[in-house]
Design a protein around this motif. Structure first.
Motif: not given
Length: 130
Positions: A11-14, A86-88, A126-129
């Motif tokens: 998921v992208q940041p935010g 969500l944050k990195p 979970v990957t935030v990038s």
């Protein structure tokens, strides 16, 4: 007793994700507190949120307060972790775990900070990038 976490992804940041933890072999979800823990590469495991459905008590890691919300569906023996904004630094493998008989907000904090658990499930990434 088995626990299975799911719902992770990229998921992208935010962005947002909702993790699910299904507990099987439990007579009642009220008998257990369910914790969400995470471990990022090269870092120690940390307790993100711990929740007792019997009294609704919950603990949140400071860095996720206001962004993550834990809830449960007793009829389905499911516990959810809604993760917003969500944050990195939230990138990690997330696990759900259970501890028999724990209730109360202070106890949820102790459970999470000291990883007091009886059963563990497999994790979900979970990957935030961007």
């Amino acid at each position: 007793v088995q626990l299975q976490a799911s719902g992770g992804g990229l998921v992208q940041p935010g962005g947002s994700l909702r993790l699910s933890c299904v507990a099987s072999g439990f007579a009642s979800l009220d008998d257990y507190a369910i914790g969400w823990f995470r471990q990022a590469p090269g870092k120690e495991r940390e307790g993100v949120s711990c929740h007792a459905s019997s009294d609704g008590s919950a603990y949140y890691l400071d860095s996720v307060k206001g962004r993550f919300t834990v809830s449960s569906d007793k009829a389905k023996n499911m516990v959810y972790l809604q993760m917003n904004n969500l944050k990195p630094e939230d990138t990690a493998v997330y696990y759900c775990a259970a501890s028999l008989g724990l209730v109360g907000t202070q106890t949820m904090g102790i459970m999470c900070r000291n990883t007091i658990t009886d059963f563990w499930g497999q994790g979900t990434q979970v990957t935030v990038s961007s």
